[in-house]
Design a protein around this motif. Structure first.
Motif, PDB file in Angstrom:
ATOM      1  N   ASP A   1      -9.011   1.815  -1.418  1.00 43.50           N
ATOM      2  CA  ASP A   1      -7.519   2.037  -1.776  1.00 43.50           C
ATOM      3  C   ASP A   1      -6.900   1.368  -3.015  1.00 43.50           C
ATOM      4  O   ASP A   1      -7.414   0.423  -3.384  1.00 43.50           O
ATOM      5  CB  ASP A   1      -7.011   1.392  -0.529  1.00 43.50           C
TER       6      ASP A   1
ATOM      7  N   ARG B   1       3.497  -0.307   3.641  1.00 42.33           N
ATOM      8  CA  ARG B   1       3.695  -1.651   4.164  1.00 42.33           C
ATOM      9  C   ARG B   1       3.497  -2.575   3.044  1.00 42.33           C
ATOM     10  O   ARG B   1       2.525  -2.430   2.039  1.00 42.33           O
ATOM     11  CB  ARG B   1       2.482  -1.914   5.216  1.00 42.33           C
TER      12      ARG B   1
ATOM     13  N   ALA C   1       0.653   4.214   0.167  1.00 41.27           N
ATOM     14  CA  ALA C   1       0.605   5.414   1.244  1.00 41.27           C
ATOM     15  C   ALA C   1       1.110   5.045   2.523  1.00 41.27           C
ATOM     16  O   ALA C   1       1.609   6.230   3.203  1.00 41.27           O
ATOM     17  CB  ALA C   1      -0.993   5.512   1.482  1.00 41.27           C
ATOM     18  N   HIS C   2       1.081   3.776   2.975  1.00 39.61           N
ATOM     19  CA  HIS C   2       1.621   3.330   4.438  1.00 39.61           C
ATOM     20  C   HIS C   2       3.011   2.753   3.997  1.00 39.61           C
ATOM     21  O   HIS C   2       3.631   2.633   5.065  1.00 39.61           O
ATOM     22  CB  HIS C   2       0.627   2.518   4.950  1.00 39.61           C
TER      23      HIS C   2
ATOM     24  N   GLY D   1      -3.095  -2.361   6.352  1.00 37.06           N
ATOM     25  CA  GLY D   1      -3.702  -0.820   6.741  1.00 37.06           C
ATOM     26  C   GLY D   1      -4.716  -0.396   5.581  1.00 37.06           C
ATOM     27  O   GLY D   1      -4.841   0.753   5.321  1.00 37.06           O
ATOM     28  N   ALA D   2      -4.925  -1.081   4.777  1.00 37.18           N
ATOM     29  CA  ALA D   2      -5.763  -0.862   3.642  1.00 37.18           C
ATOM     30  C   ALA D   2      -7.254  -1.007   3.748  1.00 37.18           C
ATOM     31  O   ALA D   2      -7.795  -1.600   4.630  1.00 37.18           O
ATOM     32  CB  ALA D   2      -5.562  -2.015   2.210  1.00 37.18           C
TER      33      ALA D   2
ATOM     34  N   LEU E   1       0.918  -1.274  -0.065  1.00 39.50           N
ATOM     35  CA  LEU E   1      -0.046   0.030  -0.064  1.00 39.50           C
ATOM     36  C   LEU E   1       0.771   1.132   0.129  1.00 39.50           C
ATOM     37  O   LEU E   1       1.509   1.483   1.005  1.00 39.50           O
ATOM     38  CB  LEU E   1      -0.806   0.026   1.166  1.00 39.50           C
TER      39      LEU E   1
END
Lengths: 400, 234
Positions: free
Chosen positions: A151, A107, A104-105, A146-147, A102
Motif C-alpha cells: 500500500d 484513516r 484509500a481508507h 487498514g494498510a 491511507l
C-alpha cells in the motif's frame, strides 16, 4: 580370548539369573530415572526461560538514558563491536513522529518513527525498507490504518517557523508489516536518511532529496545524535556492554538484572543437580561394585569351571563386566522410558506456551546419560570384579 | 604322554599338613589307568596337578605331551597353561561341573567354541553315544545325576583332547549306572585314542572297565601330617 563368545555366555548367564539381574537393573533405574527427570526439569525450565529471553530482542536492547551526544563514527564503531548485534543512530524524539494517511481508507494515525537497517533484530525475517520512500509498519499501526504490504501511504511532517505551521507531504510505500510480537506500539520503521530528512525539515533546513525548502545544510559529518538503537548479540553480551558504557560515564538502561536472575537460577540448579547427581552416582557405583563382588562370590563355582575350560583372568573379568554392562544398558533404556512418561506428564501439567517445556532433554543428553551409565557400570564392575583374579580352577570345581 | 618325576605338593602345616609325593609316573599316549585308593589319599590332588590347575611345589620332571609343565609353572606362564588345558585336556568332574546357565548342547559345545572349532557334528555324535541326545535342549538342573555325568563326559571329549581326566565320575551313581557311564566314557576315549586317568575308590569297577590300576596310599608322619604317594609306580 573370544569376546563375542564371552559376551554370549555372559548374556546367557544374565538371562538365567533373571530375577537377580532384574534387581540389579531396577536398582540402577532407581538412580538414573530421577536424575534424568531432575536434569530434564533443569534443562527444560532454564532452557524455556532463556529461550523466552533470547526470543525477545527487547531484552538485549541497551537504551542510553538522558541526553546523549553520539557521533556517527562512534555508533559505526559500536556496530562493529563483537558483542553488538545491531546499532543505528536515533534522531531527536520530537522530530521522530509522522502523521500517516491511507488515502484509500481515509484513516489517519500519528506514529513513532524508528530508524532501521539490515540486521535490525526487531525486523527479524522482514526485509528492511529500501530508500527514502519505503517503510515497514508495526502491526498495530497497519491495523489502525487498514494498510497492508504494498500500500502507499501519505506521510505528513509539520514544523513551526516564524509562528506559522508548515507542512510537507510525501508518499511512502509499505514494504512489510511486522508481526504483533515484534513491536507492540504504533510505529514506522524507515531508513535513517528519512528520519534525518524529517529532523532537518523540522529544524528549518532544506531537504534536497525530497524537494523541501529551507536553510542550506551544514556539514553532514557534524551531525550529533541524541540516542541510538543498540542490541547486544547474546544475552551474555548485555552486561559487558553496560559496563562498556559505564566506563565512558554514559548511563544506559538494560535488562541485565533479569538476565542475571535467569542465569543465577541456571547456576543454582546446576549446583543442585550436580550435588544430587554426584551422591547418586557414588551410590550407584558402590552398589554396582558390591553387586560385582557378590556376583563373583555367588558364581565362584561357574567361574572356576570356566577357568578350568581355559578362561584367563581377563576373560573372566570381561564376563563379570559385561553383565554389569547389560544391567546398565537395560537400566538406561527403562529409565529413559520412565523419563519420557514423566516428561510428558510434567509438560502437560506445567506448560501452556507452545514450544516451551517444563522438562526437556535433547538426543545428546540421552547419549551422554547412556555413555555415563555404561562407563560407571563397567568401571564399578571392574572395581568389584577384580576378585576373579583370585579364583583358581581347583577351587569350587568339586562342588559343581 | 605323562612324565612325572619327583613331583611334590604340600598343603597346610604340622598336624594339618598334607603332602603328595609322586616319585615316578610315566604313561604312554592312549594308556588308560585308574587311580584307586581311599578318600584323602591324594587322587584329586594328583588329578589337579595333571589338569594344570594346581602348581607343584617341586618337580624334577613334569611334562605333558612333551610340554615342560614344571617350567611353565616356574615361569608363571598361566596363559600358556590355560591354553594347553583348553586345547589338550578333558576333565570329568565328580558332580558333573556343568554350567547351569547353558543347556546341555551349550555345555558340550563350549570347549570347541573356546578353541574356535566349528560344528562338525561331534556334539550330537557324543550325545548319541552317551545317551543324552534327547536332553540337548535341557538345562543341567533338570537332569538326573547320571545324565549330568554323561553330559560331563561328552563335554570332556567334545574337542578331541589328548588327555582325559575323570574324578570319581561314577561316585554318585548306583552300581548299574556307574558301570554304564564308565563303559560309555572309556569306549569313547578308546575310540579317540585318548590317554585316560580315572580316579575312583571302586577298584572292582576299574578292573571291570579294563583300566590299569595304580594304588594310592597315605601314611601319617611323625609331625602328625599326612603324606600320600603312588604305591605302585607304572
Amino acid at each position: 580370548m573370544r569376546p563375542l563368545l564371552i559376551a554370549g555366555l555372559a548374556w546367557q548367564d544374565f538371562r538365567n539369573d533373571a530375577r537377580l539381574s532384574a534387581c540389579a537393573v531396577l536398582a540402577l533405574v532407581a538412580v538414573i530415572a530421577p536424575l534424568l527427570v531432575l536434569f530434564g526439569l533443569k534443562f527444560g525450565l532454564v532452557g524455556s526461560l532463556t529461550e523466552r529471553l533470547q526470543r525477545d530482542p527487547g531484552v538485549r536492547e541497551i537504551i542510553p538514558l538522558g541526553g546523549g551526544r553520539f557521533r556517527a563514527e562512534f555508533i559505526e564503531e559500536l556496530a562493529q563491536h563483537p558483542r553488538v548485534a545491531f546499532a543505528i543512530p536515533r534522531t531527536r524524539q520530537i522530530a521522530a513522529t509522522a502523521e500517516l494517511l491511507l488515502p484509500a481508507h481515509g484513516r489517519g494515525l500519528t506514529v513513532e518513527m524508528l530508524p532501521t537497517a539490515e540486521g535490525d533484530p526487531l525486523l527479524a525475517q522482514v526485509a528492511p525498507p529500501d530508500g527514502l520512500q519505503q517503510v515497514v509498519l508495526s502491526f498495530t499501526a497497519a491495523e489502525k490504518l487498514g494498510a497492508r504490504a504494498g500500500d502507499e501511504l501519505q506521510a505528513s511532517f509539520s514544523r513551526q517557523q516564524a509562528g506559522q505551521m508548515q507542512w510537507r507531504r510525501t508518499r511512502l510505500q509499505v514494504s512489510s508489516v511486522l508481526p504483533l510480537a515484534a513491536f507492540e506500539r504504533d510505529g514506522l520503521f524507515a531508513s535513517l536518511q528519512l528520519l534525518e530528512a524529517v529532523e532537518d525539515y523540522r529544524d528549518g533546513r532544506a531537504v534536497a532529496a525530497l524537494g523541501w525548502q529551507g536553510e542550506e545544510q551544514g556539514s553532514a559529518s557534524a551531525r550529533v545524535y541524541p540516542a541510538l538503537r543498540l542490541y547486544a548479540r547474546e544475552l551474555n553480551d548485555v552486561e559487558p556492554l553496560r559496563q562498556f558504557f559505564a566506563e565512558r560515564k554514559l548511563l544506559v538502561s538494560t535488562q541485565a538484572a533479569q538476565i542475571a536472575q535467569v542465569q543465577s537460577l541456571s547456576r543454582n540448579l546446576d549446583l543442585v543437580f550436580w550435588i544430587i547427581a554426584s551422591l547418586a552416582v557414588a551410590g550407584a557405583v558402590a552398589a554396582i561394585a558390591a553387586g560385582a563382588v557378590a556376583a563373583v562370590e555367588r558364581k565362584q563355582r561357574e567361574l572356576a569351571v570356566l577357568r578350568l575350560l581355559g578362561f584367563g583372568t581377563a576373560a573372566l573379568l570381561l564376563f563379570v563386566m559385561l553383565q554389569a554392562l547389560y544391567s546398565g544398558l537395560l537400566a538406561a533404556a527403562v529409565a529413559g522410558l520412565l523419563y519420557l512418561l514423566a516428561e510428558h506428564g510434567l509438560n502437560r501439567l506445567f506448560m501452556q506456551v507452545p514450544g516451551e517445556f517444563a522438562s526437556h532433554l535433547l538426543p545428546m543428553h540421552y547419549l551422554v546419560a547412556l555413555c555415563a551409565v555404561l562407563l560407571a557400570s563397567t568401571a564399578a564392575a571392574a572395581l568389584g570384579g577384580w576378585r576373579v583374579a583370585r579364583i583358581e580352577a581347583c577351587q569350587g570345581i568339586r562342588d559343581v | 604322554m605323562i612324565r612325572l618325576d619327583g613331583v611334590r605338593k604340600t598343603r597346610g602345616q604340622g598336624a594339618q599338613r598334607y603332602s603328595l609325593e609322586i616319585d615316578r609316573l610315566h604313561l604312554a599316549a592312549g594308556e588308560r589307568v585308574a587311580l584307586v585308593g581311599p578318600s584323602g589319599c591324594g587322587k584329586s590332588t594328583l588329578l589337579d596337578l595333571l589338569a594344570l590347575v594346581l602348581a607343584p611345589d617341586a618337580a624334577q620332571g613334569f611334562a605333558l605331551g612333551g610340554e615342560d609343565v614344571a617350567g611353565l609353572w616356574r615361569a608363571r606362564q598361566l596363559d600358556r597353561l590355560a591354553s594347553w588345558r583348553s586345547r589338550h585336556l578333558g576333565y570329568v568332574l565328580q558332580a558333573g561341573g556343568l554350567l547351569g546357565f547353558l543347556d546341555v548342547r551349550g555345555n558340550i559345545r563350549l570347549p570347541r567354541q573356546l578353541l574356535g572349532l566349528g560344528d562338525d557334528g561331534s556334539v550330537e555324535r557324543l550325545a548319541e553315544a552317551l545317551d543324552v541326545h534327547d536332553q540337548l535342549g535341557k538345562k543341567p538342573a533338570t537332569l538326573s545325576i547320571g545324565q549330568r555325568q554323561r553330559v560331563s563326559c561328552a563335554r570332556a571329549l567334545a574337542h578331541g583332547p589328548a588327555l582325559l581326566l575323570a574324578d570319581e565320575p561314577t561316585a554318585s551313581l548306583d552300581p548299574v549306572n556307574a558301570d554304564r557311564v564308565m563303559q560309555l566314557l572309556l569306549r569313547e576315549a578308546e575310540a579317540c585314542q585318548v590317554t585316560c586317568v580315572v580316579a575312583t575308590h571302586d577298584e572292582a569297577l576299574a578292573h571291570k572297565a579294563g583300566l590299569t590300576v595304580l594304588r594310592m596310599a597315605c601314611r601319617r608322619d611323625t609331625d602328625g601330617g599326612v603324606t600320600a604317594s603312588l604305591e605302585r609306580a607304572a
